[in-house]
Design an enzyme around this catalytic site. Sequence first.
Site, PDB file in Angstrom:
ATOM      1  N   CYS A  19       0.843  -1.204   0.000  1.00 33.61           N
ATOM      2  CA  CYS A  19       0.000   0.000   0.000  1.00 33.61           C
ATOM      3  C   CYS A  19       0.879   1.256   0.000  1.00 33.61           C
ATOM      4  O   CYS A  19       1.499   1.589   1.020  1.00 33.61           O
ATOM      5  CB  CYS A  19      -0.926  -0.016   1.211  1.00 33.61           C
ATOM      6  SG  CYS A  19      -1.846   1.504   1.481  1.00 33.61           S
TER       7      CYS A  19
ATOM      8  N   CYS B 108      -0.115   3.985   2.494  1.00 33.52           N
ATOM      9  CA  CYS B 108       0.272   3.581   3.846  1.00 33.52           C
ATOM     10  C   CYS B 108       1.713   3.991   4.136  1.00 33.52           C
ATOM     11  O   CYS B 108       2.039   4.404   5.256  1.00 33.52           O
ATOM     12  CB  CYS B 108       0.130   2.067   4.020  1.00 33.52           C
ATOM     13  SG  CYS B 108      -1.551   1.433   3.839  1.00 33.52           S
TER      14      CYS B 108
END
Length: 325
Positions: free
Chosen positions: A79, A82
């Site tokens: 991700c 993230c």
Amino acid sequence: MQPRNMSMSGVVDLAAVKAAQEAKAKAEQARAEAARQGGGGAVSPADLVIDVDEAGFERDVLQRSTEVPVVIDFWAEWCQPCKQLSPVLERLAVEYDGRFLLAKIDVDANQLLMQQFGVQGIPAVFAVVAGQALPLFQGAAGEAQIRQTLDQLVQVAEQRFGLTGLTVDPDAEPGGGDRAAQDVPAGPYDALLEAAVRALDSGDLSGAVQAYRNVLADDPGNPEATLGLAQAELLQRVQGLDPVRVRKDAAEKPQDVEAQIVAADLDLVGGHVEDAFGRLIETVGRTAGDDRETVRVRLLKLFEVVGAEDPRVIAARRALARALF
């Protein structure tokens, strides 16, 4: 271990009541014991960011949330957003100096936790305060927004739950604060209280009521047992009720004391605290004699469930006094 007593409707609900009352006492007990043993109960800055998995969730998140707000960062290696958000949260965890603990959960390795929290996409950030889950934000967020959210979180945790956070010492050995807290001796009724909590979690309300009464038989002033009993008895009262019928009766029969009392119980279980209090205070105002006393006593019982220091209880007590006098 899946999270227990999670509520996505907000940080204050029935399951939080007991935890909120015991959180401050447990934190103060841990600090006092650590100080007695020669330590300050302080943690290292390295202890403010932890990796959490399903096996350690109850210990590392639920239990810790009774002494400090725990912010959960759901992330994954693949991700990209993230990878931008996580370093900001980690830096702020250190900057906030123990006012919250950051728990990082890898969703690929902990699918059950992801499902339990209802995470639909990552990054996703939640908080757990006194055992209760509260969604904070999902997706990309600017640092100013994150700071504002964290400021609100730590304010709620301190004002409503008495959670003042952790003491941080740059010279403390990593993990030292955790060991100090774990060394706190068990209280004389911890086994009985834990049995009551297990009974509540399993839906055995009669067993929970009896367990709390067993504690109160020996220690009538035990605050955790008093609150737990009030909660368990409330859940017993609403078990099996038809909410639609109860609310219809209350609306059609404003003079019916029992109808208003039952509806107030449902209001409180549903998290509508002010509605529950307001309903009974209005009923007190339009009744007299034994009926008024019956309503007043039930309202005091509901105050016990929420907790004497809750601002909504304080406001309702003033309103009750006006209705009575």
